[in-house]
Design a protein around this motif. Sequence first.
Motif, PDB file in Angstrom:
ATOM      1  N   VAL A  45       0.846  -1.185   0.000  1.00  0.00           N
ATOM      2  CA  VAL A  45       0.000   0.000   0.000  1.00  0.00           C
ATOM      3  C   VAL A  45       0.883   1.238   0.000  1.00  0.00           C
ATOM      4  O   VAL A  45       1.763   1.386   0.852  1.00  0.00           O
ATOM      5  CB  VAL A  45      -0.947   0.022   1.220  1.00  0.00           C
ATOM      6  N   VAL A  46       0.647   2.100  -0.980  1.00  0.00           N
ATOM      7  CA  VAL A  46       1.354   3.368  -1.112  1.00  0.00           C
ATOM      8  C   VAL A  46       0.283   4.453  -1.136  1.00  0.00           C
ATOM      9  O   VAL A  46      -0.478   4.542  -2.115  1.00  0.00           O
ATOM     10  CB  VAL A  46       2.205   3.420  -2.392  1.00  0.00           C
ATOM     11  N   GLY A  47       0.181   5.226  -0.072  1.00  0.00           N
ATOM     12  CA  GLY A  47      -0.869   6.235   0.006  1.00  0.00           C
ATOM     13  C   GLY A  47      -2.230   5.581  -0.027  1.00  0.00           C
ATOM     14  O   GLY A  47      -2.578   4.801   0.847  1.00  0.00           O
ATOM     15  N   GLN A 129       3.902  -0.724 -10.874  1.00  0.00           N
ATOM     16  CA  GLN A 129       4.617   0.553 -10.762  1.00  0.00           C
ATOM     17  C   GLN A 129       4.655   1.088  -9.324  1.00  0.00           C
ATOM     18  O   GLN A 129       4.168   2.190  -9.052  1.00  0.00           O
ATOM     19  CB  GLN A 129       3.978   1.564 -11.699  1.00  0.00           C
ATOM     20  N   ILE A 130       5.245   0.346  -8.420  1.00  0.00           N
ATOM     21  CA  ILE A 130       5.322   0.763  -7.025  1.00  0.00           C
ATOM     22  C   ILE A 130       6.261   1.950  -6.862  1.00  0.00           C
ATOM     23  O   ILE A 130       5.938   2.914  -6.166  1.00  0.00           O
ATOM     24  CB  ILE A 130       5.738  -0.417  -6.119  1.00  0.00           C
ATOM     25  N   ALA A 131       7.430   1.922  -7.492  1.00  0.00           N
ATOM     26  CA  ALA A 131       8.398   3.020  -7.349  1.00  0.00           C
ATOM     27  C   ALA A 131       7.791   4.338  -7.816  1.00  0.00           C
ATOM     28  O   ALA A 131       7.951   5.377  -7.151  1.00  0.00           O
ATOM     29  CB  ALA A 131       9.678   2.716  -8.127  1.00  0.00           C
ATOM     30  N   ALA A 132       7.097   4.327  -8.928  1.00  0.00           N
ATOM     31  CA  ALA A 132       6.462   5.548  -9.436  1.00  0.00           C
ATOM     32  C   ALA A 132       5.397   6.044  -8.462  1.00  0.00           C
ATOM     33  O   ALA A 132       5.262   7.258  -8.239  1.00  0.00           O
ATOM     34  CB  ALA A 132       5.852   5.291 -10.805  1.00  0.00           C
ATOM     35  N   LEU A 139       6.050  13.474  -3.788  1.00  0.00           N
ATOM     36  CA  LEU A 139       5.817  14.790  -4.383  1.00  0.00           C
ATOM     37  C   LEU A 139       4.585  15.464  -3.799  1.00  0.00           C
ATOM     38  O   LEU A 139       4.493  16.690  -3.731  1.00  0.00           O
ATOM     39  CB  LEU A 139       5.700  14.678  -5.898  1.00  0.00           C
ATOM     40  N   GLU A 140       3.598  14.666  -3.356  1.00  0.00           N
ATOM     41  CA  GLU A 140       2.367  15.193  -2.762  1.00  0.00           C
ATOM     42  C   GLU A 140       2.563  15.604  -1.307  1.00  0.00           C
ATOM     43  O   GLU A 140       1.864  16.467  -0.816  1.00  0.00           O
ATOM     44  CB  GLU A 140       1.269  14.146  -2.783  1.00  0.00           C
ATOM     45  N   THR A 141       3.497  14.979  -0.608  1.00  0.00           N
ATOM     46  CA  THR A 141       3.674  15.185   0.822  1.00  0.00           C
ATOM     47  C   THR A 141       4.304  16.544   1.093  1.00  0.00           C
ATOM     48  O   THR A 141       5.351  16.854   0.535  1.00  0.00           O
ATOM     49  CB  THR A 141       4.549  14.063   1.416  1.00  0.00           C
ATOM     50  N   PRO A 142       3.632  17.372   1.943  1.00  0.00           N
ATOM     51  CA  PRO A 142       4.202  18.694   2.247  1.00  0.00           C
ATOM     52  C   PRO A 142       5.478  18.613   3.058  1.00  0.00           C
ATOM     53  O   PRO A 142       5.757  17.727   3.761  1.00  0.00           O
ATOM     54  CB  PRO A 142       3.098  19.388   3.044  1.00  0.00           C
TER      55      PRO A 142
END
Length: 142
Positions: A45-47, A129-132, A139-142
Amino acid sequence: MNSAGEPSTIWATAVDPGAIDDTITRTAHLLQACVDKTADLRVTVVGRHAFCVRIESDLLDWRQDYDRISYTVVDSPPGLADAAIAFLDALDLSFGVFDFAIGRDGSPVFLECNPNGQWGWLEDATGIQIAASIADLLLETP
């Protein structure tokens, strides 16, 4: 590392309940029911995205011999991805690798969640595409 300085791993193995005695109290152990399984499912799970890979092996612990494994990208069983994401949300985590055994009736049986689980070889073996997805999350994380 073992005493010779070589990498070593402890594999999941079956334990005869009759062999457990008072010596078990001398150190930490992780014991769980042995699932009569047909396969394993690794859910990365990524995000808010879950990558599900079915792992076929004739071994109790598939990590023992990667040459005896086959992989199939599959859809998440109903509700499982949402439950995994909720699990991570409860721990304020954005990433986790969940392992499930697939019982003879097809139901996933939760084994563990590793907040730093390995995934690279699954991307190599399946093209997911886990790395992507991790890059996008960063990039989304502040």
